[in-house]
Scaffold this active site. Structure first.
Site, mmCIF file in Angstrom:
data_model
loop_
_atom_site.group_PDB
_atom_site.id
_atom_site.type_symbol
_atom_site.label_atom_id
_atom_site.label_comp_id
_atom_site.label_asym_id
_atom_site.label_seq_id
_atom_site.Cartn_x
_atom_site.Cartn_y
_atom_site.Cartn_z
ATOM 1 N N SER A 104 0.824 -1.202 0.000
ATOM 2 C CA SER A 104 0.000 0.000 0.000
ATOM 3 C C SER A 104 0.864 1.259 0.000
ATOM 4 C CB SER A 104 -0.960 -0.048 1.183
ATOM 5 O OG SER A 104 -2.002 0.885 1.021
ATOM 6 N N ASP A 249 -2.317 6.069 -4.221
ATOM 7 C CA ASP A 249 -1.177 5.354 -3.645
ATOM 8 C C ASP A 249 -0.821 4.174 -4.563
ATOM 9 O OD1 ASP A 249 -3.390 3.753 -3.043
ATOM 10 O OD2 ASP A 249 -2.628 3.167 -1.082
ATOM 11 N N ASP A 251 -1.279 0.969 -4.686
ATOM 12 C CA ASP A 251 -2.250 -0.074 -5.050
ATOM 13 C C ASP A 251 -3.633 0.487 -5.340
ATOM 14 O OD1 ASP A 251 -2.614 0.465 -2.273
ATOM 15 O OD2 ASP A 251 -3.580 -1.481 -1.987
ATOM 16 N N ASP A 253 -5.988 2.212 -3.735
ATOM 17 C CA ASP A 253 -7.175 2.162 -2.874
ATOM 18 C C ASP A 253 -7.308 3.425 -2.022
ATOM 19 O OD1 ASP A 253 -5.177 1.690 -1.003
ATOM 20 O OD2 ASP A 253 -6.095 -0.118 -0.161
#
Length: 462
Positions: A104, A249, A251, A253
């Protein structure tokens, strides 16, 4: 070297000795445990896999695929993908679970295995403990040579994810096209560099200024989308006279915006703005975590809905949303959860809903921001040391503020009349997070500093 096993998955720094970091041995062990758990729980031998673009991704991906094959599991490999895309793919593929290889917002030396159930949602704390127990006991058996799993590469989910978003009733493509937005984006050289331009094109955005959209894993700045890390895109927005900036970010999300003048919209207000748009069209309830702004509560109650707070962690927010039939929810870190699409933080649907809102509002992004209750959150942290007894520390802080309203659902939250402070152990890093909110920056910072001073005083007395 660090290895953290929590509700957020198996996360660690690459390298070092087994058990001290996310080494190949640890990757195989926890993948084998999770794969065995999926087989035992669902009798389904299919798992969806996707990853962000960080440097260690290919290495981790190869180990995970080989381990799952060794268990006799079919792997649907999405390759470079996003967390929400993998979440959507799991039920569509009728898989028993999913793994996203991403740390993340953590820097490039980190990676992680985020674990999903058969609904494409993060596994529960209880399920996570079962996986850890299997790993601890090495309670897994591998398949015979004739029963090894196969690997199916599937690159169709970028388009599938976008198509599902475009089909949502509250995503107004025509309004977005008509607005003729000029948008700057920063995708931190991860998989957002593939997905965000494709989404914006599908939404009819003609002018996109791309910053760090090459998915090579070389993060050009700290990948957490906080104001201090977003100075470059702020300059691009101003120089190009863009209508707004969009930041995700690694990933994809988490989502935040930059105003047309280069100031920050505020990651806390990503959810507030999207919820405002949803609530203008549908009466309903909302949820965010205890560390998120009060502005969501204010907007929800103004619209006739009920706001509820959950413990920090996506799975906790999702559980509370289901329990209260919330129509929108998420976290103040820029995480949007829209159940009409799926129960997971999704920057892609957040972008589509936000641009629909902004286009229909017919105003600038900074003016839209000014319509919401003005709060300021101060986000601080204290690095943990092995000798710290965090639970005992929080009990002593609670005792000091026993005359105020407190909650211990997740760490310690102290609610004062016009402000609050929340102290909790991080799920993903060896730190205590200290969030405070008030109606202006000075009061919020002062409250945070007062609590930090209290903590230091308690530690010195011990």
């Amino acid at each position: 070297m660090t290895l953290i096993k929590s509700i957020s998955g198996i996360r660690g720094t690459i390298g070092g000795k087994a058990g001290d970091g996310l080494t190949p041995i640890d990757i195989v062990k926890f993948t084998a445990a999770y794969g065995s758990w999926v087989i035992n729980k669902t009798q389904n031998k299919k798992i969806v896999l996707g990853r962000d673009a960080r440097i260690s991704g290919e290495m981790v991906n190869n180990l995970v695929i080989g381990t799952l094959q060794g268990l006799g599991i079919e792997v649907i490999d999405l390759g470079l993908s996003t967390t929400p895309t993998v979440e959507i793919a799991v039920p569509l593929e009728k898989a028993g679970g999913g793994i996203i290889l991403t740390a993340s917002h953590n820097p490039k030396q980190w990676n992680a295995l985020k674990l999903l159930n058969e609904d494409g949602e993060f596994i529960s704390d209880a399920n996570g403990k079962e996986v850890l127990e299997i790993a601890e006991n090495a309670d897994f058996a591998f398949a015979d040579v004739n029963e090894l799993g196969k690997v199916v590469a599937n690159d169709t989910y970028l388009q599938k994810h976008i198509d599902i978003i475009l089909a949502l009733p509250l995503v107004d493509v025509e309004a977005i096209k008509k607005a003729n937005f000029k948008i700057a984006i920063d995708c931190v050289n991860s998989s957002g560099g593939i997905f965000i331009p494709a989404l914006l094109k599908a939404l009819g955005v003609q002018t996109v200024y791309e910053l760090y959209c090459e998915p090579n894993g070389e993060f050009p700045h700290n990948p957490e989308p906080l104001p201090e890390n977003l100075t470059e895109i702020a300059k691009v927005v101003q120089e190009k006279r863009a209508d707004l900036g969009i930041v995700v970010d690694p990933d994809v999300d988490r989502l935040c915006f930059v105003n047309e003048d280069g100031t920050m919209f505020g990651e806390e207000y990503t959810l507030v703005a999207v919820a405002d748009y949803i609530l203008k069209n549908t009466v309903g309830n909302t949820v965010s975590n205890l560390s998120s702004t009060r502005a969501l509560r204010d907007v929800t109650e103004k619209a006739g809905g009920v706001y509820n707070a959950s413990a920090v962690g996506e799975v906790n927010v999702v559980n509370q949303m289901k329990a209260t039939n919330a129509i929108i929810g998420g976290e103040g870190n820029g995480g949007i959860i829209y159940p009409e699409l799926h129960y997971g933080r999704d920057a892609l649907v957040g972008i589509a809903l936000f641009l629909s809102h902004l286009a229909k509002a017919g105003t600038s992004i900074s003016l839209l921001r000014s319509t919401y209750p003005q709060y300021h959150i101060s986000k601080n942290k204290i690095t943990l040391t092995p000798e710290m007894d965090i639970d005992a520390l929080l009990i002593k802080v609670q005792e000091k503020y026993k005359n105020e309203k407190t909650s211990t659902i997740d760490g310690l939250k102290i609610d004062f009349a016009n402000e609050w402070v929340h102290l909790r152990r991080s799920n993903t890093e060896p730190i205590i997070r200290i969030y405070s909110e008030a109606e202006n920056e000075t009061v919020a910072e002062g409250l945070a500093n007062k609590i930090i001073s209290d903590i230091k005083e308690i530690l010195q007395l011990n």
